[in-house]
Write an enzyme that holds these catalytic residues in place. Structure first.
Site, PDB file in Angstrom:
ATOM      1  N   GLU A  56     -19.561  -5.378  10.527  1.00 39.30           N
ATOM      2  CA  GLU A  56     -20.501  -4.586  11.330  1.00 39.30           C
ATOM      3  C   GLU A  56     -21.552  -5.447  12.029  1.00 39.30           C
ATOM      4  O   GLU A  56     -21.956  -5.152  13.157  1.00 39.30           O
ATOM      5  CB  GLU A  56     -21.197  -3.546  10.440  1.00 39.30           C
ATOM      6  CG  GLU A  56     -20.281  -2.442   9.938  1.00 39.30           C
ATOM      7  CD  GLU A  56     -19.556  -2.796   8.662  1.00 39.30           C
ATOM      8  OE1 GLU A  56     -18.797  -1.951   8.157  1.00 39.30           O
ATOM      9  OE2 GLU A  56     -19.750  -3.936   8.162  1.00 39.30           O
ATOM     10  N   ARG A  82     -25.441  -1.735   7.595  1.00 44.27           N
ATOM     11  CA  ARG A  82     -25.090  -3.125   7.329  1.00 44.27           C
ATOM     12  C   ARG A  82     -25.397  -4.034   8.519  1.00 44.27           C
ATOM     13  O   ARG A  82     -25.360  -5.260   8.394  1.00 44.27           O
ATOM     14  CB  ARG A  82     -23.606  -3.209   6.959  1.00 44.27           C
ATOM     15  CG  ARG A  82     -23.270  -2.473   5.672  1.00 44.27           C
ATOM     16  CD  ARG A  82     -21.802  -2.093   5.575  1.00 44.27           C
ATOM     17  NE  ARG A  82     -20.889  -3.217   5.513  1.00 44.27           N
ATOM     18  CZ  ARG A  82     -20.486  -3.793   4.382  1.00 44.27           C
ATOM     19  NH1 ARG A  82     -20.926  -3.348   3.231  1.00 44.27           N
ATOM     20  NH2 ARG A  82     -19.626  -4.786   4.407  1.00 44.27           N
ATOM     21  N   LYS A 130       0.848  -1.184   0.000  1.00 49.58           N
ATOM     22  CA  LYS A 130       0.000   0.000   0.000  1.00 49.58           C
ATOM     23  C   LYS A 130       0.889   1.242   0.000  1.00 49.58           C
ATOM     24  O   LYS A 130       1.810   1.351   0.807  1.00 49.58           O
ATOM     25  CB  LYS A 130      -0.900  -0.025   1.237  1.00 49.58           C
ATOM     26  CG  LYS A 130      -2.192   0.741   1.105  1.00 49.58           C
ATOM     27  CD  LYS A 130      -3.102   0.461   2.304  1.00 49.58           C
ATOM     28  CE  LYS A 130      -4.409   1.210   2.169  1.00 49.58           C
ATOM     29  NZ  LYS A 130      -5.307   0.958   3.324  1.00 49.58           N
TER      30      LYS A 130
END
Length: 639
Positions: free
Chosen positions: A365, A393, A280
């Site tokens: 979640e 969610r 990344k």
């Protein structure tokens, strides 16, 4: 520049390997330079440059379907599909979207701002392809973080069961590759993809089973030996057991290796998983060193890597994080829970101070919500720090596991209201409507950062069930927030400006908007009362009863969906109590998805401004009502 010659993916196919590698460098330089002015998701996109080039070089988009899990990692895809000229408008109002957007390009085949959806989408597209007798390829690109989402596992299981021809690219930017392990895996992937090898293996197994008396035992022994060896040398056994042919791990920045791996994968029937390891922030030292900060950010200085920060009052998120530490210092029942957003939710310092009372559950979640319910059931005080859009969610868990059992979970709902550049997938405009009708839960929103502190204190002290505090993604009002924490009287509103001609019931940041409207109306001799409607559930029955008897025109204003929101709750209360003669106008977000831009531009677009509020008040005053008196507003409902 080579990049200037790329207007569609087919343009890549005329480039040789050296030119493709040169193009990767140009793309990195372009992203680093452009995003220094616009902001955006820099580190994730720097990490997928070679991967995206390889995919577009080998596959035939848009005929072949490339599905990006969470579209913020698709900047390179946008560059390779003809949108370079629009990058200066990235995430700006009416400009280039920061996520994959179907209306922007035929190459954007699936939209996602929430993670873990790509595998289900890929399976759906593969099913449709096969039923229609088509032969195109389907490729899902999913990150290791998104793979923690339960929905991704559900899809992995189903894909492996159905054996559809599709490719899953697992972009893993957390693991490193030891050279010897990588070389062994590269060899094994070539062997496994060789059709001659696969056929020979099947023939050997068939032959062993034909040996009289002991053939079955020999075959079983050979199978166990094969599996044992695979467990010793292959990190992809989980995926193999789920029904995938596993390739990798592959260096995601090695273009020749990527191209060869994808070519080998295409020879295999059934679902394939290609495990690609990337860095990344690749190619820009500050982003590589701190990929968390550089995941998504505003403008920055290229040379120094210094992020340009705005001056002024602290963000509500920062106030939340500091206040929670202050509360946890005195109450060891407090446990903070977040679904992979410790930085965005302001909990990094809390995690440093209370590592044993901080749970980051990953992008999960639903799990986080039920976990919080169980933690509360055992006498602790879980604080579920979650963006409004991501709480969607976990709706079933909020209803079934928390509210139904009346458990003392504190919901710290960040990004409530408009969120600006992240746009329609991230706006927190629905939580009022989807929470207020659920039994047992209480919902609050502060008018400023100081009231947020007191609401958090109130929520921690509240023992009668679940309670939510929602707050926006903006800077505070600049008020003093050093006073001692105190309880907010439960279920009460406060009048912040007196007035005798009309009443504005305002929620959160709309209190400031209402005060501005009151100032403008005062210059015209109109006196607008402004009420801080800080409790969205329960409503302030005492004040509503007084307003119903008073009969003044009422305007409700909220940065949330007008359908089913706070204004709807006020209308329902007035109807239930027979106050049919009170003129009311509801101002909120209309029945549309509001795209990216600044929060100010988004409010202007839907009419959540002081000017439109003042116009509503004028229209509702005696002698001004009626269809001919005012042009209908898109932001609300007249009653």
């Amino acid at each position: 520049m080579l990049l200037d010659r790329i207007h569609q993916p087919s343009d890549l196919k005329s480039l040789d390997l050296a030119e493709l590698e040169r193009l990767a460098g140009e793309i990195r330089e372009f992203l680093i330079t452009t995003l220094s002015a616009t902001g955006g998701h820099l580190a994730p996109n720097l990490g997928v440059v070679e991967l995206t080039i390889a995919l577009h070089y080998l596959f035939d988009s848009p005929n072949d379907k490339l599905i990006f899990d969470v579209g913020h990692q698709a900047y390179v895809h946008k560059l390779l599909t003809g949108r370079k000229a629009r990058f200066p408008t990235l995430r700006k109002y009416k400009g280039l979207c920061g996520f994959v957007k179907r209306s922007e390009s035929e190459h954007d085949v699936w939209e996602a701002g929430h993670s873990s959806t790509s595998l289900s989408a890929a399976m759906g597209m593969a099913v449709a392809r096969d039923l229609q007798g088509k032969r195109h390829k389907v490729v899902a690109i999913i990150g290791d973080g998104a793979l923690t989402g339960g929905m991704a596992f559900e899809a992995l299981n189903h894909i492996g069961h159905e054996k559809k021809n599709l490719t899953v690219v697992l972009n893993d930017n957390e693991m490193s590759i030891a050279p010897n392990v990588g070389a062994l895996h590269n060899y094994l992937t070539k062997v496994r993809s060789d059709k001659t090898y696969i056929k020979a293996k099947e023939e050997v197994e068939t032959l062993l089973k034909k040996v009289p008396a002991i053939g079955g035992t020999l075959a079983a022994w050979a199978e166990k030996l094969k599996d044992s060896l695979k467990y010793l040398v292959m990190s992809g056994m989980l995926f193999e057991e789920l029904g995938y042919t596993y390739f990798g791990p592959v260096d995601g920045h090695n273009l020749p290796l990527l191209l060869e791996t994808f070519r080998q994968a295409e020879k295999v029937e059934g679902p394939v998983l290609v495990h690609v390891v990337t860095t990344k922030g690749k190619g820009y030292a500050p982003a590589e060193a701190d990929s968390h900060t550089w995941h998504g950010l505003g403008a920055y200085k290229i040379e120094s890597g210094q992020v340009v920060k705005s001056s002024g009052p602290p963000m509500y998120t920062e106030v939340f994080g500091k206040t929670l530490i202050e509360l946890a210092e005195k109450d060891d029942r407090i446990v903070a829970v977040t679904p992979a957003m410790p930085g965005g939710s302001g909990l990094l310092k809390f995690a440093d101070r209370f590592p044993n009372r901080m749970l980051d559950v990953g992008i999960a979640e639903q799990h986080a919500a039920t976990l919080c319910g169980a933690v509360a059931m055992e006498g602790m005080k879980p604080v579920f720090a979650v963006y409004s859009t991501f709480l969607q969610r976990a709706y079933d868990q909020v209803v079934h596991d928390i509210c139904r059992q009346n458990l003392n979970v504190v919901f710290a709902i960040d990004r409530a209201g408009f969120v600006g550049p992240d746009g329609e997938t991230h706006h927190g405009v629905y939580d009022i409507a989807y929470l207020r009708h659920v039994p047992n839960i209480a919902v609050m929103m502060p008018k400023d950062e100081n009231e947020l502190r007191h609401m958090l204190y109130t929520a921690i002290r509240y023992d009668d069930g679940p309670i939510a505090v929602r707050y926006p993604r903006i800077q505070g009002e600049g008020v003093d927030w050093s006073d001692e924490l105190r309880l907010v009287p439960f279920g009460t509103w406060e009048t912040v400006r007196e007035g005798d001609d009309a009443v504005a019931l305002a929620v959160g940041p709309m209190v400031r908007v209402a005060l501005e409207a009151a100032e403008a109306l005062a210059a015209e001799g109109v006196s607008l009362r402004v009420v801080n409607a800080r409790f969205l559930k329960p409503l302030d029955d005492t004040m509503l009863s007084f307003l119903a008897k008073e009969g003044l025109p009422i305007v409700t204003i909220e940065e949330g969906a007008a359908a089913g929101g706070f204004g709807s709750a006020v209308l329902e209360w007035l109807a239930a109590n027979g106050a049919y003669g009170v003129p009311v106008r509801v101002m909120g977000v209309p029945d549309v998805f509001v795209e990216h831009g600044s929060i100010h531009e988004q409010r202007v677009e839907v009419g959540l401004t002081a000017e439109r509020l003042a116009a509503s008040v004028r229209a509702l005053r005696p002698g001004k009502r009626g269809a001919s008196a005012v042009k209908p507003l898109m932001t609300g409902t007249n009653t």
